[in-house]
Design a protein around this motif. Structure first.
Motif, PDB file in Angstrom:
ATOM      1  N   LEU A 142      -0.450   2.640   7.616  1.00 39.31           N
ATOM      2  CA  LEU A 142       0.860   2.013   7.463  1.00 39.31           C
ATOM      3  C   LEU A 142       1.877   2.793   8.286  1.00 39.31           C
ATOM      4  O   LEU A 142       2.018   4.008   8.135  1.00 39.31           O
ATOM      5  N   LEU A 143       2.579   2.080   9.159  1.00 41.82           N
ATOM      6  CA  LEU A 143       3.638   2.687   9.955  1.00 41.82           C
ATOM      7  C   LEU A 143       4.974   2.210   9.399  1.00 41.82           C
ATOM      8  O   LEU A 143       5.322   1.032   9.500  1.00 41.82           O
ATOM      9  N   ASN A 144       5.695   3.146   8.792  1.00 42.56           N
ATOM     10  CA  ASN A 144       6.934   2.851   8.093  1.00 42.56           C
ATOM     11  C   ASN A 144       8.113   3.298   8.955  1.00 42.56           C
ATOM     12  O   ASN A 144       8.176   4.465   9.362  1.00 42.56           O
ATOM     13  N   PRO A 145       9.062   2.423   9.250  1.00 38.22           N
ATOM     14  CA  PRO A 145      10.163   2.793  10.155  1.00 38.22           C
ATOM     15  C   PRO A 145      11.128   3.788   9.534  1.00 38.22           C
ATOM     16  O   PRO A 145      11.374   3.769   8.329  1.00 38.22           O
ATOM     17  N   HIS A 146      11.678   4.647  10.368  1.00 38.25           N
ATOM     18  CA  HIS A 146      12.686   5.593   9.906  1.00 38.25           C
ATOM     19  C   HIS A 146      14.049   4.936   9.738  1.00 38.25           C
ATOM     20  O   HIS A 146      14.929   5.483   9.079  1.00 38.25           O
ATOM     21  N   GLU A 147      14.222   3.772  10.352  1.00 39.23           N
ATOM     22  CA  GLU A 147      15.524   3.106  10.317  1.00 39.23           C
ATOM     23  C   GLU A 147      15.342   1.610  10.139  1.00 39.23           C
ATOM     24  O   GLU A 147      14.263   1.063  10.360  1.00 39.23           O
ATOM     25  N   SER A 148      16.414   0.966   9.716  1.00 39.32           N
ATOM     26  CA  SER A 148      16.388  -0.481   9.555  1.00 39.32           C
ATOM     27  C   SER A 148      16.669  -1.158  10.898  1.00 39.32           C
ATOM     28  O   SER A 148      17.305  -0.585  11.780  1.00 39.32           O
ATOM     29  N   GLY A 149      16.172  -2.377  11.011  1.00 38.79           N
ATOM     30  CA  GLY A 149      16.430  -3.143  12.225  1.00 38.79           C
ATOM     31  C   GLY A 149      15.215  -3.917  12.655  1.00 38.79           C
ATOM     32  O   GLY A 149      14.109  -3.719  12.137  1.00 38.79           O
ATOM     33  N   GLY A 203      -9.276   5.755  11.026  1.00 39.63           N
ATOM     34  CA  GLY A 203     -10.199   5.749   9.899  1.00 39.63           C
ATOM     35  C   GLY A 203     -10.369   7.136   9.297  1.00 39.63           C
ATOM     36  O   GLY A 203     -10.415   7.302   8.073  1.00 39.63           O
ATOM     37  N   GLN A 204     -10.443   8.142  10.169  1.00 39.55           N
ATOM     38  CA  GLN A 204     -10.574   9.512   9.683  1.00 39.55           C
ATOM     39  C   GLN A 204      -9.322   9.917   8.900  1.00 39.55           C
ATOM     40  O   GLN A 204      -9.413  10.603   7.871  1.00 39.55           O
ATOM     41  N   TYR A 205      -8.162   9.485   9.385  1.00 41.65           N
ATOM     42  CA  TYR A 205      -6.901   9.800   8.700  1.00 41.65           C
ATOM     43  C   TYR A 205      -6.864   9.164   7.309  1.00 41.65           C
ATOM     44  O   TYR A 205      -6.485   9.808   6.324  1.00 41.65           O
ATOM     45  N   VAL A 206      -7.279   7.901   7.220  1.00 44.20           N
ATOM     46  CA  VAL A 206      -7.297   7.212   5.928  1.00 44.20           C
ATOM     47  C   VAL A 206      -8.233   7.918   4.956  1.00 44.20           C
ATOM     48  O   VAL A 206      -7.862   8.235   3.815  1.00 44.20           O
ATOM     49  N   ARG A 207      -9.457   8.185   5.401  1.00 43.68           N
ATOM     50  CA  ARG A 207     -10.437   8.842   4.524  1.00 43.68           C
ATOM     51  C   ARG A 207      -9.949  10.215   4.083  1.00 43.68           C
ATOM     52  O   ARG A 207     -10.015  10.573   2.902  1.00 43.68           O
ATOM     53  N   ASP A 208      -9.438  11.002   5.028  1.00 42.73           N
ATOM     54  CA  ASP A 208      -9.002  12.364   4.704  1.00 42.73           C
ATOM     55  C   ASP A 208      -7.809  12.364   3.750  1.00 42.73           C
ATOM     56  O   ASP A 208      -7.706  13.235   2.864  1.00 42.73           O
ATOM     57  N   THR A 209      -6.896  11.407   3.932  1.00 43.39           N
ATOM     58  CA  THR A 209      -5.715  11.337   3.065  1.00 43.39           C
ATOM     59  C   THR A 209      -6.117  11.018   1.627  1.00 43.39           C
ATOM     60  O   THR A 209      -5.631  11.640   0.676  1.00 43.39           O
ATOM     61  N   ILE A 210      -7.012  10.054   1.474  1.00 39.60           N
ATOM     62  CA  ILE A 210      -7.444   9.662   0.129  1.00 39.60           C
ATOM     63  C   ILE A 210      -8.291  10.755  -0.510  1.00 39.60           C
ATOM     64  O   ILE A 210      -8.118  11.094  -1.688  1.00 39.60           O
ATOM     65  N   ALA A 228     -15.903  -1.833  14.947  1.00 40.97           N
ATOM     66  CA  ALA A 228     -14.701  -2.515  14.455  1.00 40.97           C
ATOM     67  C   ALA A 228     -13.636  -1.470  14.124  1.00 40.97           C
ATOM     68  O   ALA A 228     -13.957  -0.367  13.696  1.00 40.97           O
ATOM     69  N   PRO A 229     -12.360  -1.813  14.304  1.00 39.50           N
ATOM     70  CA  PRO A 229     -11.289  -0.837  14.095  1.00 39.50           C
ATOM     71  C   PRO A 229     -10.800  -0.756  12.648  1.00 39.50           C
ATOM     72  O   PRO A 229     -11.048  -1.653  11.835  1.00 39.50           O
ATOM     73  N   THR A 230     -10.105   0.304  12.358  1.00 36.57           N
ATOM     74  CA  THR A 230      -9.380   0.420  11.096  1.00 36.57           C
ATOM     75  C   THR A 230      -8.143  -0.474  11.169  1.00 36.57           C
ATOM     76  O   THR A 230      -7.485  -0.556  12.205  1.00 36.57           O
ATOM     77  N   GLY A 231      -7.816  -1.157  10.070  1.00 34.22           N
ATOM     78  CA  GLY A 231      -6.657  -2.036  10.062  1.00 34.22           C
ATOM     79  C   GLY A 231      -5.345  -1.259  10.127  1.00 34.22           C
ATOM     80  O   GLY A 231      -5.245  -0.113   9.674  1.00 34.22           O
ATOM     81  N   LEU A 232      -4.342  -1.908  10.712  1.00 33.68           N
ATOM     82  CA  LEU A 232      -3.007  -1.318  10.833  1.00 33.68           C
ATOM     83  C   LEU A 232      -1.974  -2.283  10.271  1.00 33.68           C
ATOM     84  O   LEU A 232      -2.154  -3.494  10.299  1.00 33.68           O
ATOM     85  N   MET A 233      -0.869  -1.730   9.768  1.00 36.96           N
ATOM     86  CA  MET A 233       0.259  -2.579   9.406  1.00 36.96           C
ATOM     87  C   MET A 233       1.569  -1.848   9.675  1.00 36.96           C
ATOM     88  O   MET A 233       1.670  -0.632   9.511  1.00 36.96           O
ATOM     89  N   PHE A 234       2.547  -2.619  10.144  1.00 31.52           N
ATOM     90  CA  PHE A 234       3.878  -2.104  10.438  1.00 31.52           C
ATOM     91  C   PHE A 234       4.869  -2.740   9.473  1.00 31.52           C
ATOM     92  O   PHE A 234       4.847  -3.956   9.262  1.00 31.52           O
ATOM     93  N   LYS A 235       5.759  -1.935   8.916  1.00 30.00           N
ATOM     94  CA  LYS A 235       6.827  -2.467   8.079  1.00 30.00           C
ATOM     95  C   LYS A 235       8.105  -2.614   8.897  1.00 30.00           C
ATOM     96  O   LYS A 235       8.395  -1.797   9.772  1.00 30.00           O
ATOM     97  N   ARG A 270       1.592   6.539   7.275  1.00 31.97           N
ATOM     98  CA  ARG A 270       1.105   6.703   5.917  1.00 31.97           C
ATOM     99  C   ARG A 270      -0.126   5.820   5.762  1.00 31.97           C
ATOM    100  O   ARG A 270      -0.647   5.308   6.746  1.00 31.97           O
ATOM    101  N   ILE A 271      -0.566   5.599   4.536  1.00 33.53           N
ATOM    102  CA  ILE A 271      -1.662   4.666   4.297  1.00 33.53           C
ATOM    103  C   ILE A 271      -1.192   3.602   3.312  1.00 33.53           C
ATOM    104  O   ILE A 271      -0.268   3.825   2.533  1.00 33.53           O
ATOM    105  N   GLY A 272      -1.848   2.449   3.350  1.00 39.26           N
ATOM    106  CA  GLY A 272      -1.518   1.373   2.436  1.00 39.26           C
ATOM    107  C   GLY A 272      -2.759   0.608   2.015  1.00 39.26           C
ATOM    108  O   GLY A 272      -3.502   0.107   2.862  1.00 39.26           O
ATOM    109  N   GLY A 273      -2.974   0.530   0.709  1.00 39.75           N
ATOM    110  CA  GLY A 273      -4.119  -0.203   0.188  1.00 39.75           C
ATOM    111  C   GLY A 273      -4.054  -0.232  -1.327  1.00 39.75           C
ATOM    112  O   GLY A 273      -3.946   0.830  -1.967  1.00 39.75           O
ATOM    113  N   ALA A 274      -4.113  -1.414  -1.917  1.00 38.54           N
ATOM    114  CA  ALA A 274      -3.957  -1.542  -3.370  1.00 38.54           C
ATOM    115  C   ALA A 274      -5.029  -0.781  -4.135  1.00 38.54           C
ATOM    116  O   ALA A 274      -4.741  -0.109  -5.134  1.00 38.54           O
TER     117      ALA A 274
END
Length: 226
Positions: A16-23, A65-72, A88-95, A34-38
Motif C-alpha cells: 500500500l502506497l499512502n500519500p503524504h499529502e492530499s490531492g 513480496g519479500q517486504y509484505v512477508r517480512d512485515t507480517i 506473477a507479481p505482488t499486488g499494489l494499491m495506491f491511496k 505500508r501493507i494492506g490486506g484484511a
C-alpha cells in the motif's frame, strides 16, 4: 511458533502506497509504503493480543513480496506457509486523499500472485493444527481458483473440526454483484460464524434487518451484527 495455531487466515496482502499529502494522484509525488490486506490485518491484531496467528498467501517473487512477508512476520504472525510465485507479481494499491471529496484507492492486482491461489496453497498440516479458520469475501472475488480454495478450505476445516469464521467484507469493484451474492450466500452456509455490518446485510442476503440473520443464512450459522 507453537505447533497449535489459534487462528489461521488466508488471503491477499498488497503493498500500500499512502500519500503524504492530499490531492489528485497525478500531482502527488511522495508516498509512504505500508501493507494492506484484511486477512493479514486480522492476524496481526490477534498476534498483538498474544494469540498464535498464521497467515497464508501467495506473493510475487519480488522485493514487494519479500517486504509484505517480512512485515507480517515481524509483527509476530506465522508466515511459514506463504509461497512465492516467480511468474506473477505482488499486488499494489495506491491511496488518493482528497480534501473535499471521497478518498479513492487504485488497485493493481489483476493476475497477481495471490489471484493464482488454489486449494493446494492451504496445507492440510496447517489446517489440522488450527482452532479457527478465518476467511473473507475478498478472496473468492479474486479468481475462480481462489473461489475453489475457500470452499475447499471450509470443507476440510469441517473434517478437522476447525471452527470457520467469515467476514463477507464486500468489495463491489472486484466482481459482479449477482455472482457476489450467490457465492457469499453459498459460503456462509459452510461457515460457523459470520461477521456482518448491518447496513450491508441486504447486499449479501437480499433481505433487510431484522430478518437478515439466522433466518437468512440458516440455523447453524451464528451471526454477529455491528
Amino acid at each position: 511458533m507453537n505447533d497449535e495455531i489459534d487462528v489461521l487466515t488466508i488471503g491477499e496482502t498488497m503493498v500500500l502506497l499512502n500519500p503524504h499529502e492530499s490531492g489528485p494522484m497525478r500531482h502527488v509525488v511522495d508516498f509512504r509504503k505500508r501493507i494492506g490486506g484484511a486477512e493479514s490485518n486480522m492476524a496481526v491484531g490477534l498476534a498483538r493480543l498474544d494469540h498464535d496467528a498464521a497467515w497464508i498467501s501467495r506473493l510475487g517473487s519480488d522485493p514487494h513480496g519479500q517486504y509484505v512477508r517480512d512485515t507480517i512476520r515481524g509483527a509476530g504472525v506465522d508466515t511459514q506457509y506463504v509461497t512465492f510465485d516467480a511468474e506473477a507479481p505482488t499486488g499494489l494499491m495506491f491511496k488518493e486523499r482528497r480534501e473535499l471529496a471521497e478518498s479513492r484507492v487504485y488497485y493493481y492486482r489483476d493476475d497477481s500472485a495471490a489471484s493464482r491461489m488454489a486449494p493446494d496453497d492451504l496445507p492440510d498440516e496447517a489446517l489440522a493444527n488450527a482452532r479457527y479458520l478465518h476467511l473473507t469475501g475478498i478472496t473468492p472475488a479474486l479468481s475462480e481458483s481462489c473461489r475453489e480454495l475457500v470452499f475447499d478450505a471450509t470443507r476440510r476445516a469441517q473434517e478437522h473440526g476447525v471452527t470457520v469464521s467469515l467476514d463477507p467484507n464486500l468489495r463491489f469493484k472486484l466482481w459482479d454483484e449477482t455472482m457476489m451474492r450467490e457465492t457469499l450466500l453459498s459460503l456462509v452456509e459452510e461457515c460457523d460464524v459470520v461477521l456482518l455490518v448491518s447496513k450491508r446485510v441486504r447486499c449479501c442476503s437480499g433481505r433487510t434487518i431484522p430478518n437478515a440473520s439466522q433466518r437468512s443464512f440458516g440455523p447453524s450459522v451464528r451471526t454477529k451484527l455491528s
